[in-house]
Scaffold this active site. Sequence first.
Site, PDB file in Angstrom:
ATOM      1  CE  LYS A  53      -6.359   2.866 -11.770  1.00  0.00           C
ATOM      2  NZ  LYS A  53      -6.504   2.130 -13.033  1.00  0.00           N
ATOM      3  N   GLY A  76       0.825  -1.193   0.000  1.00  0.00           N
ATOM      4  CA  GLY A  76       0.000   0.000   0.000  1.00  0.00           C
ATOM      5  C   GLY A  76       0.863   1.247   0.000  1.00  0.00           C
ATOM      6  N   PRO A  77       0.253   2.393  -0.179  1.00  0.00           N
ATOM      7  CG  PRO A  77      -1.341   4.081  -0.273  1.00  0.00           C
ATOM      8  CD  PRO A  77      -1.188   2.605  -0.392  1.00  0.00           C
ATOM      9  CB  SER A 123      -5.733   2.036 -16.301  1.00  0.00           C
ATOM     10  OG  SER A 123      -4.819   2.961 -15.745  1.00  0.00           O
ATOM     11  N   GLY A 147       2.312   5.817   4.677  1.00  0.00           N
ATOM     12  CA  GLY A 147       1.498   6.486   5.678  1.00  0.00           C
ATOM     13  C   GLY A 147       0.219   5.779   6.057  1.00  0.00           C
ATOM     14  CB  VAL A 148      -1.786   3.059   4.720  1.00  0.00           C
ATOM     15  CG1 VAL A 148      -2.175   3.999   3.602  1.00  0.00           C
ATOM     16  CG2 VAL A 148      -0.768   2.037   4.227  1.00  0.00           C
ATOM     17  N   GLY A 149       0.150   2.834   7.690  1.00  0.00           N
ATOM     18  CA  GLY A 149       0.343   2.071   8.913  1.00  0.00           C
ATOM     19  C   GLY A 149       0.855   0.667   8.718  1.00  0.00           C
TER      20      GLY A 149
END
EC number: 3.4.21.53
Length: 775
Positions: free
Chosen positions: A715, A349-350, A672, A352-354
């Site tokens: 998205k 995941g990106p 995409s 800062g998401v923990g």
Amino acid sequence: MSQTYSAPVLFVPDLVVLPGMVVPIPLDDAAQATVDAARSSESGKLLVAPRLDDRYPTYGVIASIVQVGRMPGAGIAAVVKGEKRAHIGTGTPGNGAGLWVEVTEVDDPEITDEVKALAGEYKKLVLAMLQRREAWQIIDAVNKMTEPSDLADTSGYSSWLTDVQKRQLLETPDVGERLTLLIDWTGEHIAETEVSDKIADDVRNGMERQQKEFLLRQQLAAIRKELGDDEPEGADDYRARVEAADLPEKVREAALREVGKLERASDQSPETSWIRTWLDTVLDLPWSERTVDSTDIKGAREILDADHHGLDDVKDRIVEYLAVRARRADRGLQVVGGRGSGAVMVLAGPPGVGKTSLGESVARALGRKFVRVALGGVRDEAEIRGHRRTYVGALPGRIVRAIGEAGSMNPVVLLDEIDKVGSDYRGDPAAALLEVLDPAQNHTFRDHYLDLDLDLSDVLFLATANVIENIPSALLDRMELVTIDGYTEDDKVAIARDFLLPRQADRAALTADEVTVTEDALREIAADYTREPGVRQFERLLAKLLRKAATNLESGKATAPIVIDEADLKEYLGRPRFTPESEERTAVPGVATGLAVTGMGGDVLFIEANSVDGDAGLKLTGQLGDVMKESAQIALSYVRAHAEQLGVDPAVLDKAIHVHVPAGAVPKDGPSAGVTMVTALVSMATGRKVRADVGMTGEVTLNGRVLPIGGVKQKLLAAQRNGLKTVFIPQRNEPDLDDVPAEVLDALEVRPMVDVADIIASALESSEQQAISAA
């Protein structure tokens, strides 16, 4: 002829005065009385004798008083010069308060040839000693001495003689006996000095290329060699340490083989330090240490919920792992360290998401030790597998070091930033990780430095990554993928309220009674001050806000309690950094809003199309990758082939077409954006604007079919953050909507599509709508 007379006696502790010596003697009250008595006597002399604890002295030295005065330390001292050896008799009355005794001077016997020979031999020894010390002035004085008795009594200045030996010389009237004693003692001292000098020489010869540690080892080796003791003792007894350690049998056998090499090797050999380091590493590893896993499923879920908001997929997977282990334990099926008992998950995941902090929570929920291994920028395979022992400065790999740091064989090991692992001429670390993370192989993981099988099957490996595509496919195949796509606005507000705000308030030394941040303010920060999938920037802004509040309280600009509402944010944080821009960007024909996934999460992507007079052709700008360039070619071919169906004048498409994707400094690639490019081209060709509240994603084919893409959840989160209302996705991506939070689906109209023509029909404004918006 011997003379007998009375003299005051001065007893001196810790000092033996021989004839010919000139020494200062500190004076206490009793000594002062003795000196005064001597100075008032006719001869002006006194008897200096050593103070003995076990008996009364029998000999002393008749001495004259050279000077009486104060020493540098403010004490009074008398400088006396020893003149003649004397025998101490009985006490007699005398003047003053000092003790008077009857003394008999001892005359030197006749000097024989034997005594002269002894004196010559002793003189040679003394001169040899003085030459080693380069005491040239003293050598001249000794050379001038001719009397054997005077030469023998110079030993009173010798630092290598003890007080007991000097008292023995004082009590030995015969010169020959004194010289014999001195020859023996001086010879022994010279022999000891030669040994010490030899040791010092041996050490100095090895100092040129060695540092302090090697110097100490050389000294120790030289001393052991002289003592005939080659066996190490105490903490260095590796054989005893290996036999006492709780090691697996094969590890014990390998360790004992190395101990045997160490015992046979010379301490001068560099191999000894390598063996010692290897043995220390092996003995420090927790071969038989394991923590007991918690089987409290409910308690584990409570820990995960208390530490992190949302992330239900990850929490469910951890609880499932615990549930299976608990059932195996209840049925006696669990084998500690058994094959396949480990689990390997990659949290993708990106930032800062923990992801990293989630690893710590997993360890707490399991009751295991936690170790983080940072892999970002690692390019050397030896960082994973360890260096071979033949290399200078060899070390075990990061996995072995992590096990040693944890202190148990079943910790939670977080492999952080596994997608940032690189490779160069030093090898491929990702390939080395295959053995670490493969449950079918890691029960016999072999580190190059240890060269021993290490059982990693009971280790819970977690990995984190930002971009899954950067992880080699073979490595990703060994891991279970759990995606953390980001947080909704509601999630961010809840996280800020429950976790971030209390933590930053504590760091700013503020309490809830002093500063309160309203939920509307938190929502405004999440919507207009940050544009990220995680909460890292959100927390920085909260820290800034609370620091300013603390400053206002300290400076007296404000009084507690401070309530920070939405209207106050401009004062504390400045103007909002992000505002919806879709309406502005799509205000002219030829601009469409697409959706993309980057390493920082989902984001909107504006695609612009324009045409100018000139030769027909397609120009692409914006740092596009090959796949994206092909999508543009496909989009233009589709529009030309279906111009009549789409209401496009073919003559417009015979001009020079330019497609640009802004943020030209950022590389972009992927299929995409195909449907977005088709929509932008049709909008440009027809002059109809694209609706500002519409976003789209999907790969397009030459006949207009919309093919599935990845990252649907990220998205849609980006579409919600940017204020879009309608999003077109490929119909085959409809199952992915099950992973999207309900509040996102409530805020968006998600429309699965099969044909790009249907997207164009819904996305472009009608002529009536365009006229109304223009008016």
